[in-house]
Design a protein around this motif. Structure first.
Motif, PDB file in Angstrom:
ATOM      1  N   THR A 190      -7.416   2.168  -3.169  1.00 27.42           N
ATOM      2  CA  THR A 190      -6.032   1.715  -3.299  1.00 27.42           C
ATOM      3  C   THR A 190      -5.803   0.459  -2.479  1.00 27.42           C
ATOM      4  O   THR A 190      -5.138  -0.484  -2.936  1.00 27.42           O
ATOM      5  CB  THR A 190      -5.064   2.822  -2.854  1.00 27.42           C
ATOM      6  OG1 THR A 190      -5.265   3.980  -3.674  1.00 27.42           O
ATOM      7  CG2 THR A 190      -3.616   2.371  -2.977  1.00 27.42           C
ATOM      8  N   TYR A 234      -8.634  -1.045  -9.449  1.00 28.33           N
ATOM      9  CA  TYR A 234      -8.893   0.392  -9.381  1.00 28.33           C
ATOM     10  C   TYR A 234      -8.597   0.993 -10.751  1.00 28.33           C
ATOM     11  O   TYR A 234      -7.444   1.155 -11.132  1.00 28.33           O
ATOM     12  CB  TYR A 234      -8.002   1.001  -8.302  1.00 28.33           C
ATOM     13  CG  TYR A 234      -8.238   2.453  -7.984  1.00 28.33           C
ATOM     14  CD1 TYR A 234      -9.439   3.099  -8.298  1.00 28.33           C
ATOM     15  CD2 TYR A 234      -7.253   3.205  -7.331  1.00 28.33           C
ATOM     16  CE1 TYR A 234      -9.643   4.436  -7.985  1.00 28.33           C
ATOM     17  CE2 TYR A 234      -7.453   4.533  -7.002  1.00 28.33           C
ATOM     18  CZ  TYR A 234      -8.642   5.141  -7.335  1.00 28.33           C
ATOM     19  OH  TYR A 234      -8.835   6.474  -7.015  1.00 28.33           O
ATOM     20  N   VAL A 270       1.155   5.079  -2.652  1.00 32.47           N
ATOM     21  CA  VAL A 270       0.477   6.289  -2.193  1.00 32.47           C
ATOM     22  C   VAL A 270       1.510   7.343  -1.829  1.00 32.47           C
ATOM     23  O   VAL A 270       2.685   7.041  -1.620  1.00 32.47           O
ATOM     24  CB  VAL A 270      -0.450   6.011  -0.985  1.00 32.47           C
ATOM     25  CG1 VAL A 270      -1.519   4.994  -1.352  1.00 32.47           C
ATOM     26  CG2 VAL A 270       0.349   5.550   0.229  1.00 32.47           C
ATOM     27  N   SER A 271       1.074   8.588  -1.743  1.00 32.09           N
ATOM     28  CA  SER A 271       1.980   9.661  -1.345  1.00 32.09           C
ATOM     29  C   SER A 271       2.369   9.501   0.122  1.00 32.09           C
ATOM     30  O   SER A 271       1.698   8.799   0.887  1.00 32.09           O
ATOM     31  CB  SER A 271       1.313  11.015  -1.555  1.00 32.09           C
ATOM     32  OG  SER A 271       0.237  11.183  -0.639  1.00 32.09           O
ATOM     33  N   HIS A 313      -0.242   9.939   2.794  1.00 30.26           N
ATOM     34  CA  HIS A 313      -1.276   8.927   2.977  1.00 30.26           C
ATOM     35  C   HIS A 313      -0.721   7.583   3.454  1.00 30.26           C
ATOM     36  O   HIS A 313      -1.482   6.630   3.616  1.00 30.26           O
ATOM     37  CB  HIS A 313      -2.052   8.718   1.673  1.00 30.26           C
ATOM     38  CG  HIS A 313      -2.949   9.862   1.316  1.00 30.26           C
ATOM     39  ND1 HIS A 313      -2.620  10.788   0.352  1.00 30.26           N
ATOM     40  CD2 HIS A 313      -4.156  10.236   1.807  1.00 30.26           C
ATOM     41  CE1 HIS A 313      -3.594  11.683   0.257  1.00 30.26           C
ATOM     42  NE2 HIS A 313      -4.533  11.374   1.120  1.00 30.26           N
ATOM     43  N   GLN A 314       0.591   7.501   3.661  1.00 36.44           N
ATOM     44  CA  GLN A 314       1.169   6.234   4.067  1.00 36.44           C
ATOM     45  C   GLN A 314       0.724   5.832   5.474  1.00 36.44           C
ATOM     46  O   GLN A 314       0.467   6.680   6.323  1.00 36.44           O
ATOM     47  CB  GLN A 314       2.691   6.296   3.998  1.00 36.44           C
ATOM     48  CG  GLN A 314       3.218   6.332   2.574  1.00 36.44           C
ATOM     49  CD  GLN A 314       4.728   6.305   2.493  1.00 36.44           C
ATOM     50  OE1 GLN A 314       5.423   6.430   3.505  1.00 36.44           O
ATOM     51  NE2 GLN A 314       5.255   6.143   1.288  1.00 36.44           N
ATOM     52  N   LYS A 345      -7.791  14.326   6.269  1.00 35.81           N
ATOM     53  CA  LYS A 345      -7.501  13.319   5.255  1.00 35.81           C
ATOM     54  C   LYS A 345      -8.085  11.987   5.713  1.00 35.81           C
ATOM     55  O   LYS A 345      -8.151  11.714   6.913  1.00 35.81           O
ATOM     56  CB  LYS A 345      -5.987  13.169   5.049  1.00 35.81           C
ATOM     57  CG  LYS A 345      -5.312  14.369   4.406  1.00 35.81           C
ATOM     58  CD  LYS A 345      -3.834  14.093   4.174  1.00 35.81           C
ATOM     59  CE  LYS A 345      -3.141  15.303   3.569  1.00 35.81           C
ATOM     60  NZ  LYS A 345      -3.629  15.614   2.217  1.00 35.81           N
ATOM     61  N   TYR A 402       0.832  -1.200   0.000  1.00 39.45           N
ATOM     62  CA  TYR A 402       0.000   0.000   0.000  1.00 39.45           C
ATOM     63  C   TYR A 402       0.873   1.259   0.000  1.00 39.45           C
ATOM     64  O   TYR A 402       0.677   2.168  -0.812  1.00 39.45           O
ATOM     65  CB  TYR A 402      -0.920  -0.025   1.214  1.00 39.45           C
ATOM     66  CG  TYR A 402      -1.748   1.210   1.430  1.00 39.45           C
ATOM     67  CD1 TYR A 402      -3.022   1.328   0.875  1.00 39.45           C
ATOM     68  CD2 TYR A 402      -1.273   2.270   2.211  1.00 39.45           C
ATOM     69  CE1 TYR A 402      -3.790   2.467   1.078  1.00 39.45           C
ATOM     70  CE2 TYR A 402      -2.039   3.409   2.424  1.00 39.45           C
ATOM     71  CZ  TYR A 402      -3.294   3.500   1.851  1.00 39.45           C
ATOM     72  OH  TYR A 402      -4.045   4.634   2.071  1.00 39.45           O
ATOM     73  N   ASN A 403       1.851   1.296   0.907  1.00 38.53           N
ATOM     74  CA  ASN A 403       2.687   2.495   1.031  1.00 38.53           C
ATOM     75  C   ASN A 403       3.499   2.772  -0.225  1.00 38.53           C
ATOM     76  O   ASN A 403       3.869   3.925  -0.489  1.00 38.53           O
ATOM     77  CB  ASN A 403       3.618   2.364   2.238  1.00 38.53           C
ATOM     78  CG  ASN A 403       2.888   2.577   3.556  1.00 38.53           C
ATOM     79  OD1 ASN A 403       1.743   3.036   3.582  1.00 38.53           O
ATOM     80  ND2 ASN A 403       3.540   2.242   4.655  1.00 38.53           N
ATOM     81  N   LEU A 438      -6.794   5.156   1.992  1.00 37.04           N
ATOM     82  CA  LEU A 438      -7.392   5.293   0.664  1.00 37.04           C
ATOM     83  C   LEU A 438      -8.018   3.950   0.309  1.00 37.04           C
ATOM     84  O   LEU A 438      -7.321   2.989  -0.027  1.00 37.04           O
ATOM     85  CB  LEU A 438      -6.341   5.706  -0.355  1.00 37.04           C
ATOM     86  CG  LEU A 438      -5.644   7.054  -0.074  1.00 37.04           C
ATOM     87  CD1 LEU A 438      -4.619   7.363  -1.156  1.00 37.04           C
ATOM     88  CD2 LEU A 438      -6.657   8.181   0.050  1.00 37.04           C
TER      89      LEU A 438
END
Length: 256
Positions: free
Chosen positions: A123, A133, A38-39, A42-43, A116, A34-35, A120
């Motif tokens: 994702t 997605y 994403v930016s 958002h991690q 935030k 996941y990390n 996500l």
């Protein structure tokens, strides 16, 4: 930190057995998957090999979990019945089967202090292999140019008739090579179909036709469609009409 494959298999199997009859699906993934996509903002703040699970609700959740929840709930503290039904089902499962483990639960509707989302959702579903997605970057020479188009997840068996509800993180369970990342099925493979999907989702999402972009095994029941089509501020009145909210209940039923 526990690292045996037995721990991972046991967590996933127990979750699936507990939640399947309630209308949920469970897909494991590593935090690092996941990390990686994403930016930094958002991690998720766990080590890369930490075990996580994304939970989806299927159409059967409405009859198998939501309606029974309405029959037995107290209306004193109800804000959003669906969200609270999902939270009740998942938290009960965790407390019953993983009371001796450290599990963080984040729901799709929860926000951080900076407004935030806690994760996500689409994702998470994608990296776990649950649903693909589809985004504007999946379109070659998009007909809408640089116009912003929101992406949407499509499930290989359920199309768009599902929802991403939560991510659970087992803080003390580390995943080894036994968990391999598998990409979600590309069920909307042609460029023409992808364009049609994104246009339906962005321009006509309220008619729900994007949900049927692929053949589906299951979709929302008539009653479920009526509930979700009804504006949130009127759902309380609908539930009272259905007999789930007692006429003697004094709490306002708007916005639930």
């Amino acid at each position: 930190m526990a690292t045996s494959s037995h721990n991972v298999d046991n967590v996933v199997r127990t979750l699936r057995e507990s939640l399947k009859t309630l209308g949920f699906e469970v897909y494991p993934f590593k935090i690092g998957w996941y990390n990686a996509v994403v930016s930094q903002a958002h991690q998720l703040k766990y080590s890369a090999d930490t075990l996580a699970v994304v939970v989806l609700s299927t159409p059967s959740m409405f009859e198998n979990s939501f309606l029974p929840f309405l029959q037995r709930c107290s209306w004193k503290d109800i804000r959003d019945p669906v969200d609270q039904c999902v939270a009740h089902a998942i938290s009960t499962c965790v407390s019953e089967h993983f009371s001796d483990q450290s599990v963080d639960i984040s729901y799709d509707y929860e926000m951080q202090s900076n407004r935030k989302p806690k994760f996500l959702a689409q994702t998470a579903a994608h990296v776990a292999g649950a649903a693909r997605y589809y985004q504007h970057t999946d379109i070659e020479n998009p007909p809408w140019g640089n116009k912003k188009m929101f992406g949407v997840c499509i499930h290989p068996r359920l199309g768009g008739w599902f929802a991403i509800r939560a991510v659970l993180v087992w803080k003390d369970v580390e995943v080894g090579k036994e968990l391999q990342q598998v990409p979600p099925p590309d069920c909307v493979s042609s460029q023409e179909a992808r364009i049609k999907l994104l246009e339906k989702f962005n321009y006509n999402w309220q008619d729900w036709t994007y949900r049927d972009i692929v053949p589906t095994e299951e979709s929302y029941s008539t009653r479920q469609r009526e509930y979700f089509i009804t504006p949130p501020a009127q759902r309380g009145a609908l539930l009272r009409q259905w007999g789930f909210i007692p006429e003697t209940e004094t709490k306002t039923v708007n916005n639930i």
